[in-house]
Write a protein that holds these residues in place. Sequence first.
Motif, PDB file in Angstrom:
ATOM      1  N   PRO A   1      -3.028  15.436  -2.482  1.00  0.00           N
ATOM      2  CA  PRO A   1      -1.668  15.155  -2.037  1.00  0.00           C
ATOM      3  C   PRO A   1      -1.172  16.099  -0.946  1.00  0.00           C
ATOM      4  O   PRO A   1      -0.385  15.691  -0.110  1.00  0.00           O
TER       5      PRO A   1
ATOM      6  N   LEU B   1      -2.114  14.650   2.498  1.00  0.00           N
ATOM      7  CA  LEU B   1      -1.370  13.464   2.905  1.00  0.00           C
ATOM      8  C   LEU B   1       0.103  13.767   3.149  1.00  0.00           C
ATOM      9  O   LEU B   1       0.767  13.048   3.882  1.00  0.00           O
TER      10      LEU B   1
ATOM     11  N   ALA C   1      -5.287   6.667  -4.375  1.00  0.00           N
ATOM     12  CA  ALA C   1      -4.278   7.418  -3.623  1.00  0.00           C
ATOM     13  C   ALA C   1      -3.853   8.666  -4.385  1.00  0.00           C
ATOM     14  O   ALA C   1      -3.621   9.720  -3.790  1.00  0.00           O
ATOM     15  N   ARG C   2      -3.759   8.572  -5.692  1.00  0.00           N
ATOM     16  CA  ARG C   2      -3.368   9.739  -6.495  1.00  0.00           C
ATOM     17  C   ARG C   2      -4.503  10.748  -6.611  1.00  0.00           C
ATOM     18  O   ARG C   2      -4.254  11.936  -6.761  1.00  0.00           O
TER      19      ARG C   2
ATOM     20  N   ASN D   1       0.836  -1.215   0.000  1.00  0.00           N
ATOM     21  CA  ASN D   1       0.000   0.000   0.000  1.00  0.00           C
ATOM     22  C   ASN D   1       0.863   1.255   0.000  1.00  0.00           C
ATOM     23  O   ASN D   1       0.586   2.212  -0.730  1.00  0.00           O
TER      24      ASN D   1
ATOM     25  N   ARG E   1       1.169   4.004  -3.025  1.00  0.00           N
ATOM     26  CA  ARG E   1       0.822   5.398  -2.734  1.00  0.00           C
ATOM     27  C   ARG E   1       1.991   6.348  -2.997  1.00  0.00           C
ATOM     28  O   ARG E   1       1.802   7.430  -3.537  1.00  0.00           O
ATOM     29  N   ASP E   2       3.204   5.932  -2.636  1.00  0.00           N
ATOM     30  CA  ASP E   2       4.340   6.857  -2.597  1.00  0.00           C
ATOM     31  C   ASP E   2       5.325   6.754  -3.748  1.00  0.00           C
ATOM     32  O   ASP E   2       6.215   7.593  -3.853  1.00  0.00           O
TER      33      ASP E   2
ATOM     34  N   GLN F   1      -3.871   2.468   7.167  1.00  0.00           N
ATOM     35  CA  GLN F   1      -4.166   1.610   6.026  1.00  0.00           C
ATOM     36  C   GLN F   1      -3.817   0.152   6.279  1.00  0.00           C
ATOM     37  O   GLN F   1      -3.883  -0.658   5.367  1.00  0.00           O
TER      38      GLN F   1
ATOM     39  N   VAL G   1      -6.196   0.943  -6.019  1.00  0.00           N
ATOM     40  CA  VAL G   1      -5.685   1.589  -4.809  1.00  0.00           C
ATOM     41  C   VAL G   1      -4.740   2.722  -5.190  1.00  0.00           C
ATOM     42  O   VAL G   1      -4.784   3.803  -4.609  1.00  0.00           O
ATOM     43  N   ARG G   2      -3.894   2.485  -6.189  1.00  0.00           N
ATOM     44  CA  ARG G   2      -2.971   3.538  -6.646  1.00  0.00           C
ATOM     45  C   ARG G   2      -3.742   4.729  -7.205  1.00  0.00           C
ATOM     46  O   ARG G   2      -3.430   5.881  -6.890  1.00  0.00           O
TER      47      ARG G   2
END
Length: 185
Positions: free
Chosen positions: A142, A145, A137-138, A93, A97-98, A157, A133-134
């Motif tokens: 931003p 987060l 997250a995008r 995860n 996300r990163d 998460q 999920v990606r």
Amino acid sequence: MAPRECRRDPLPASPPVPGAESTDAAPLEDPALLRRLLRAKDHMDAASHEAWPVRRLAAVSGASEAHFARSFKRAFGIPPHRYLLTRRIEQANALLRDTDLSITDIAFATGWESVGTFGRIFRDINGQSPSAVRQAARAATPHCLARVPACVLKAAQRPDLKIAVLEKRRRAAEGTVPPSTKEVI
């Protein structure tokens, strides 16, 4: 090595009931065993991408395989394999996300031997595919987060694996699965 201290209970112990495993519900009280279990848990945390069969974890903790597996579940509430699965999904995860790594690279970096298995287990646990999920997250803002520490995001998460993945899949097929993953908005 110091001699073990013998504790006396105020009432005599009742004879064990066949088939009852009351020791599994009782918390661990042996500090030496807890330290050894934490050592094995720390090894899994440090190298969650590696294979950690119970035999290897038992060797790290200096216990037999069966005793290690029972004690780990009593100490941490989940079996060692499920703990490792939780860490791998948590790390996946974070990478989704990163980073801009491909899903294949993330699968192999987090210890999966097959991208298909990674995708299936990930979807079973998170309720969404890795690419979904990606994208989610995008799509999240931003700047919000960016101010949250990574350890807090990981904890928020973290998958909730109270039941085994195969059991969850069976219940989903029967339509009796309670929601077991936390939704993070």
